[in-house]
Design a protein around this motif. Structure first.
Motif: not given
Ligand SMILES: *Cc1c(COP(=O)(O)O)cnc(C)c1O
Length: 400
Positions: A108-110, A135, A180, A184, A212, A215, A242, A245, A253
């Motif tokens: 995932g992006a996380t 976020y 970002n 978000n 990040d 979106y 990622s 979304k 993930k």
């Molecule tokens: C949902 C979200 C993430 C998490 O992304 P994953 O791929 O689920 O880890 C990261 N950054 C932002 C801004 C998000 O909204």
């Protein structure tokens, strides 16, 4: 309530993520989702879709499992997915990447974000500049990395940061400017002026831009512009995205990052000891998704724009002031015209008052930043149209 022990307790306390006595409370997301379940309210709090993504993506994962793609994939990601990411960056942004040197697949992006900050931060003298509200994982990842978080406010109603405040926040201590875009929780898309200024400041102070862009395909008007495509940015930018979304697969993930090979190598050195690898059968599925035709990507942006418009109109009719989003899953509404002075209180009462759940923007702020967002609420539009319409009908109760 739980007490957390050890090193993370000290780190999290220092960052204000847990109470002074070390008690960790459920996040507002968990609290609000529990309240939604308890009251039968429509959950426009947590940002996950209530419909499946493209069938071909889901089918590719099913087939991969059936075909035995169930063991550790290569450390950087499967060759096919690395190529699909490179093709995607070329097709949409004219960014040329070496698939085997400039890209890393992550959990995932996380994980991409956590591994990037852990790899780039040297110690407590380093600073991470972040736009607030942000976020919620950013403050935690920054705390883990040991850096100091420096916030730049993005204010209601357009949530574009002020360029003077930005330039004051970035100094020679700045190691990372964390972006970002689309944003978000605010739904903002950074203006060209803001992007240019971020690149200028990063060059001037020799900082790295970490962006990040989960979106990226949910921009409502025109196309997403990655900050890495700005002149001078590429050599100092780590771009994170990622599949969650874009393909409505938030539970899979599968994320990735791209940037200059030496930065990617440094991040790989951390990532390989966090998760090593993940999601073998989902990697070919996300590769299939990234290769879908342009009209798929246009259609998901259009669908979310339409849902956000229904949600926004409903929130206005219910008496909120509304910030019209330019992208992302989210719409921010101000509850002050409804007499609210504290969005936390307002959101805790809203499910029983109307049967709808939203998240107070204070959940995305530092203690110092809370006053800027005191009466603001985030609602998610990533739900079926009939669900949004039903939520809007319920919110109309606030008028009566
Ligand atoms: C949902 C979200 C993430 C998490 O992304 P994953 O791929 O689920 O880890 C990261 N950054 C932002 C801004 C998000 O909204």
């Amino acid at each position: 309530m739980h007490q957390i022990p050890g090193a993370w307790r000290r780190t999290a306390q220092g960052a204000g993520l847990v109470d002074a006595d070390g008690t960790i409370r459920p996040t507002i997301f968990a609290e609000m989702s529990a309240l939604a379940a308890e009251t039968g309210a429509i959950n426009l709090g947590q940002g996950f879709p209530d419909e499946d993504g493209p069938t071909v993506v889901l089918e590719t994962a099913r087939r991969a499992i059936a075909d035995g793609v169930n063991q550790y994939p290569p450390g950087r990601g499967t060759s096919d997915l690395l190529h699909a990411i490179a093709e995607h960056q070329q097709r949409f942004y004219d960014i040329a990447l070496d698939p085997h040197r400039d890209i890393l697949v992550t959990a995932g992006a996380t994980e991409a974000l956590a591994a990037t900050l852990l790899a780039l931060i040297d110690g407590p003298d380093d600073e991470i500049v972040v736009f607030e509200p942000f976020y919620d994982a950013y403050a935690a990842a920054a705390a883990l990395s040991g850096a100091r978080l420096v916030t730049v406010p993005s204010r209601w109603p357009d949530f574009q940061p002020d360029l003077d405040e930005l330039s004051h926040a970035v100094t020679d201590r700045t190691r990372v400017i964390l972006v970002n875009d689309p944003h978000n929780p605010t739904g903002a898309v950074f203006s060209a002026e803001v992007r240019t200024e971020i690149v200028r400041l990063a060059e001037h102070h020799d900082a790295i831009i970490v962006t990040d862009e989960v979106y990226e395909h949910l921009v409502f008007d025109g196309r997403h512009v990655p900050i890495a495509s700005e002149p001078g940015a590429w050599s100092r930018t780590v771009t994170i995205s990622s599949g969650g979304k874009t393909f409505a697969t938030t539970g899979w993930k599968i994320g990735w990052l791209s940037g200059p090979a030496p930065l990617v190598d440094a991040i790989l050195a951390v990532k390989q000891y966090l998760t090593y690898v993940n999601g073998a059968p989902f990697q070919p599925a996300i590769a299939t998704g990234l290769r879908m035709p342009d009209d798929f990507f246009a259609s998901i942006a259009g669908a979310l724009r339409d849902k956000s418009a229904i949600l926004g109109a409903g929130l206005r009719a219910a008496g909120f002031d509304v910030s019209t989003p330019s992208g992302s899953y989210f719409t921010v509404a101000d509850a002050a015209p409804l007499g609210a002075t504290d969005a936390d209180e307002f959101c805790r009462a809203l499910p029983r008052r109307t049967g709808v759940v939203g998240i107070p923007l204070t959940a995305f702020s530092t203690p110092e930043g809370r006053s800027e967002v005191a009466t603001l609420v985030r609602f998610a539009a990533c739900k079926r149209t009939d669900v949004i319409e039903q939520a809007v009908g319920r919110l109309a109760l606030l008028r009566s």
